[in-house]
Design a protein around this motif. Structure first.
Motif, mmCIF file in Angstrom:
data_model
loop_
_atom_site.group_PDB
_atom_site.id
_atom_site.type_symbol
_atom_site.label_atom_id
_atom_site.label_comp_id
_atom_site.label_asym_id
_atom_site.label_seq_id
_atom_site.Cartn_x
_atom_site.Cartn_y
_atom_site.Cartn_z
ATOM 1 N N ALA A 233 0.831 -1.206 0.000
ATOM 2 C CA ALA A 233 0.000 0.000 0.000
ATOM 3 C C ALA A 233 0.868 1.261 0.000
ATOM 4 N N ALA A 234 1.989 1.195 0.699
ATOM 5 C CA ALA A 234 2.882 2.353 0.760
ATOM 6 C C ALA A 234 3.536 2.645 -0.584
ATOM 7 N N GLN A 235 3.644 1.617 -1.428
ATOM 8 C CA GLN A 235 4.326 1.780 -2.714
ATOM 9 C C GLN A 235 3.373 1.753 -3.897
ATOM 10 N N ASP A 236 2.077 1.783 -3.613
ATOM 11 C CA ASP A 236 1.054 1.786 -4.663
ATOM 12 C C ASP A 236 0.770 3.230 -5.079
ATOM 13 N N HIS A 237 1.327 3.634 -6.206
ATOM 14 C CA HIS A 237 1.184 5.023 -6.646
ATOM 15 C C HIS A 237 -0.181 5.305 -7.274
ATOM 16 N N THR A 238 -0.959 4.264 -7.530
ATOM 17 C CA THR A 238 -2.267 4.467 -8.146
ATOM 18 C C THR A 238 -3.293 4.963 -7.138
ATOM 19 N N ARG A 239 -3.103 4.601 -5.870
ATOM 20 C CA ARG A 239 -3.991 5.110 -4.810
ATOM 21 C C ARG A 239 -3.154 5.311 -3.538
ATOM 22 N N PRO A 240 -2.484 6.421 -3.448
ATOM 23 C CA PRO A 240 -1.570 6.681 -2.327
ATOM 24 C C PRO A 240 -2.271 6.596 -0.969
ATOM 25 N N CYS A 241 -1.631 5.925 -0.028
ATOM 26 C CA CYS A 241 -2.155 5.790 1.324
ATOM 27 C C CYS A 241 -1.162 6.455 2.278
ATOM 28 N N GLU A 242 -1.528 7.597 2.814
ATOM 29 C CA GLU A 242 -0.609 8.381 3.644
ATOM 30 C C GLU A 242 -0.187 7.618 4.899
#
Length: 331
Positions: A233-242
């Motif tokens: 999730a931290a490296q998913d640039h399609t849906r950034p998760c702060e």
């Protein structure tokens, strides 16, 4: 001469036959077994030897756990590995046991360019000490010293020393862990996959550092292992998760600080190597200036640490290859 080599972990056991003729980079045969499906290492060895039908003149095993007087209890298993028992069972004149991080350390000398990713080329000192850290399920640490023309690996339980927080966010983390009932908070508890990343995520969520998206909460609710989900999730640039990004960033800065700690303790002018399952998966984060800044933030020793090379071990079987290098070497 053939030697049976094993990389023994709580989840899986890799066995292979190496020969002195082919060397430690080329196993003649290799098989992987689920460790928890067997009552002992001896049971796996017997099955392996029956299947491959190749003789082995001796054996060497890298084991996840401390080794004392030729005996080791494998982390997360009920097994006790005893070198004398293995000798008598399989009629081997010699059985070598080494810690799993020692085996990763021994692999460094035989890894090729494609097995290493360099974060900082630095100015390596020939024959200088080498630090090895491996964040995976736990946080392993070891080091190499040079003597009589070759490097010798040394085991360590350094990741179990007390966590030294840097800055208010990490001080809050230590206080949070204390409140969770941990009177002793080690680096492994905040800088590993099995414990560290879930603890960091829970801490940041608890202080409202960022909102947890519903889609991520749903995934985590049914996951047996939350770490890969958080890292992905931290490296998913399609849906950034702060929240996930902040977790990974905090992990990377703590890893950098502990790498600097180990480097200072052993004066690793020969380099710092990051192994384990997590490091190759977060290369972009390790390339971020925050990692090296945390590593080098040691007051008047900053300039010295800037000269220390920093590399990531990419080969997932470094432990097996290092055990082979050690097992094939003269006693």
């Amino acid at each position: 001469m053939n030697v049976l080599i094993g990389d023994i972990g709580g989840t899986k056991t890799i066995l292979a036959i190496f020969s002195s003729e082919a060397g430690p980079n080329k196993p003649l045969v290799e098989m992987t077994y689920p460790s928890t499906h067997y009552a002992s290492l001896e049971a796996i060895i017997a099955e392996f030897l029956a299947a491959v039908k190749l003789p082995a003149a001796s054996a060497c095993f890298a084991i996840a756990g401390p080794i004392v007087a030729g005996r080791a209890r494998v982390t997360n298993l009920t097994w006790v590995v005893d070198s004398d028992n293995l000798k008598s069972t399989f009629m081997w004149p010699e059985v070598k046991l080494l810690n799993d991080l020692e085996s990763v350390a021994y692999a460094i000398a035989i890894l090729g360019p494609g097995d290493i990713h360099t974060i900082n080329p630095g100015v390596p000192v020939q024959g200088g000490n080498i630090a090895v850290l491996a964040p995976g399920t736990g946080l392993g640490e070891a080091f190499l010293t040079y003597s009589n023309g070759r490097y010798q690996a040394h085991a360590s339980e350094g990741s179990h020393v007390s966590f030294g927080p840097v800055g208010q966010l990490q001080i809050g983390l230590l206080q949070y862990m204390n409140q969770q009932g941990h009177s002793h908070v080690s680096y492994e508890r905040v800088c590993s996959g099995g414990l560290g990343i879930p603890n960091l995520y829970a801490y940041l969520k608890s202080i409202g550092h960022a909102a947890e998206p519903a889609w991520l909460a749903e995934k985590l609710a049914v996951a047996e292992d939350s770490t890969p989900i958080i890292v992905n999730a931290a490296q998913d640039h399609t849906r950034p998760c702060e929240l996930a990004i902040a977790t990974l960033n905090l992990f990377i800065t703590i890893l950098g600080a502990e790498a600097g700690n180990l480097a200072l303790k052993i004066l690793s002018s020969g380099g710092i190597y990051l192994g384990g399952g997590i490091s190759p998966r977060i290369l972009a984060g390790l390339e971020n200036p925050a990692f090296l800044d945390a590593l080098r933030s040691k007051g008047r020793f900053r300039e010295m640490l800037t000269k220390y090379p920093v590399h990531v071990i990419l080969n997932p079987k470094a432990g097996l290859l290092g055990a082979a290098a050690f097992g094939l070497s003269p006693s």
